[in-house]
Design a protein around this motif. Structure first.
Motif, short mmCIF file in Angstrom:
data_model
loop_
_atom_site.label_atom_id
_atom_site.label_comp_id
_atom_site.label_asym_id
_atom_site.label_seq_id
_atom_site.Cartn_x
_atom_site.Cartn_y
_atom_site.Cartn_z
N THR A 206 7.13 3.36 8.90
CA THR A 206 6.00 3.66 8.02
C THR A 206 4.84 2.71 8.34
O THR A 206 5.00 1.71 9.05
CB THR A 206 6.39 3.47 6.55
N ASP A 207 3.68 3.00 7.76
CA ASP A 207 2.54 2.10 7.91
C ASP A 207 2.89 0.71 7.36
O ASP A 207 2.47 -0.30 7.92
CB ASP A 207 1.32 2.65 7.18
N ARG A 208 3.65 0.68 6.28
CA ARG A 208 4.08 -0.60 5.71
C ARG A 208 4.92 -1.39 6.72
O ARG A 208 4.72 -2.58 6.93
CB ARG A 208 4.89 -0.38 4.44
N ARG B 276 4.93 -1.10 9.92
CA ARG B 276 4.09 -1.52 11.05
C ARG B 276 3.25 -2.73 10.68
O ARG B 276 3.09 -3.66 11.49
CB ARG B 276 3.22 -0.36 11.50
N ARG B 277 2.70 -2.74 9.46
CA ARG B 277 1.91 -3.89 9.01
C ARG B 277 2.78 -5.14 8.93
O ARG B 277 2.35 -6.24 9.27
CB ARG B 277 1.26 -3.61 7.65
N GLU C 148 12.40 -1.74 7.42
CA GLU C 148 11.61 -1.21 6.30
C GLU C 148 11.94 -1.95 5.00
O GLU C 148 11.05 -2.20 4.19
CB GLU C 148 11.87 0.29 6.14
N GLU D 194 6.00 -7.13 1.16
CA GLU D 194 4.91 -6.60 0.36
C GLU D 194 4.99 -7.08 -1.08
O GLU D 194 3.98 -7.40 -1.70
CB GLU D 194 4.92 -5.07 0.42
#
Length: 234
Positions: free
Chosen positions: A12-14, A16-17, A139, A146
Motif C-alpha cells: 500500500t501507499d502506507r 511504501r512511505r 504492512e 503510522e
C-alpha cells in the motif's frame, strides 16, 4: 523477482512511505548462498516436500528481501530487524521445513522463519504462523509506525483486559493488508484498534494478549471514545 525497495509491488501507499522513511539496504552475502544442489540435499529429510517449489520460493525471497533493514515498533520486536532469507531448514511438526528469514537481537521470539508457502512463522517452543507473507509483516510494521504520530486513546500494555475487544472491533473495517493469524488491525471514523495475540499463542499464556487504540485527530478521538463507551470497553 525485483527487490522490494525498487519495486514495492502490491504494498500500500502506507507501506511504501514506511519503507521510504525507515528502510535501508545492507550487503547480503549472495556469494555465500548454498547452491541449489546443497539446498536440495538439506531437504532430503523431507520427502513429502516439493523441493522445486520450495527452492524457487527461497530464491525469490532472497531476491526480494535479502539485506532489507529497518527499525520496527512492532510489539514483537521494537528493534532493528534484518531480512536474511537463508536455507537452514528446521523440522516443524505443524509446518514442515522452515528456512531462516529475519535476524534480530531481542530474546523473543527466538527466531523468525519462512514457510515453503511464504508464511512468516515465529518460533519459541512452539511455531506460530503469524503472517501469510512477508509483505503483510511489513504492512503491520507500517501501521505501528503510522500510529506513532496518532493520539493514543487506550495505552497498550500486557495484561490489559481484551474482553470484548475483538467482538466490538469486528464491526469496524478490518485492515487486511496488515493483519495476520494472531494480530489484527481495524479502523473507522478516524481511529484504529489493534489486537495482538502473537505472544499469547507463542507462549500459550492468555495474559500476554494486549490491545491498543489510537485516534488520527480530535474528531477521531471523539469517535474513539464513543466506540469505547458504546462497547463497555473503558
Amino acid at each position: 523477482m525485483q527487490y522490494i525497495l525498487n519495486a514495492p509491488g502490491r504494498l500500500t501507499d502506507r507501506g511504501r512511505r514506511f519503507l521510504a522513511a525507515r528502510a535501508r539496504t545492507v550487503p547480503f552475502p549472495t556469494q555465500d548462498y548454498p547452491d541449489d544442489t546443497e539446498v536440495i540435499a538439506r531437504l532430503a529429510p523431507f520427502p513429502e516436500v516439493d523441493t522445486t517449489m520450495l527452492l524457487a520460493g527461497l530464491r525469490q525471497a532472497q531476491d526480494r528481501y535479502g539485506g532489507l533493514v529497518y527499525r520496527t515498533s512492532a510489539w514483537s520486536f521494537q528493534e532493528e530487524i534484518r531480512f536474511e532469507p537463508w536455507p537452514y531448514y528446521q523440522e516443524s511438526v505443524d509446518h514442515g521445513p522452515l528456512a531462516e528469514f529475519i535476524d534480530h537481537e531481542v530474546a523473543h521470539p527466538y527466531s523468525v522463519k519462512l514457510r515453503s508457502d511464504g508464511a512468516v512463522v515465529y518460533c519459541f517452543g512452539v511455531d506460530v504462523a503469524v503472517f501469510a507473507d512477508a509483505d503483510a509483516l511489513i504492512e503491520a510494521d507500517a501501521l505501528y509506525w503510522e500510529c506513532e504520530s496518532w493520539i493514543p486513546v487506550v495505552e497498550p500494555k500486557v495484561g490489559q483486559s481484551p474482553a470484548g475487544v475483538r467482538e466490538a472491533a469486528s464491526r469496524l473495517s478490518l485492515i487486511r493488508e496488515g493483519s495476520g493469524n494472531t494480530e489484527w488491525w481495524w479502523e473507522a471514523d478516524g481511529f484504529r484498534v489493534h489486537l495482538w495475540r502473537t505472544f499469547a499463542e507463542l507462549f500459550q499464556q492468555e495474559r500476554l494478549v494486549k490491545w491498543g487504540l489510537w485516534a488520527r485527530d480530535e474528531a477521531g478521538l471523539q469517535a474513539a471514545h464513543r466506540f469505547l463507551a458504546g462497547n463497555d470497553l473503558r
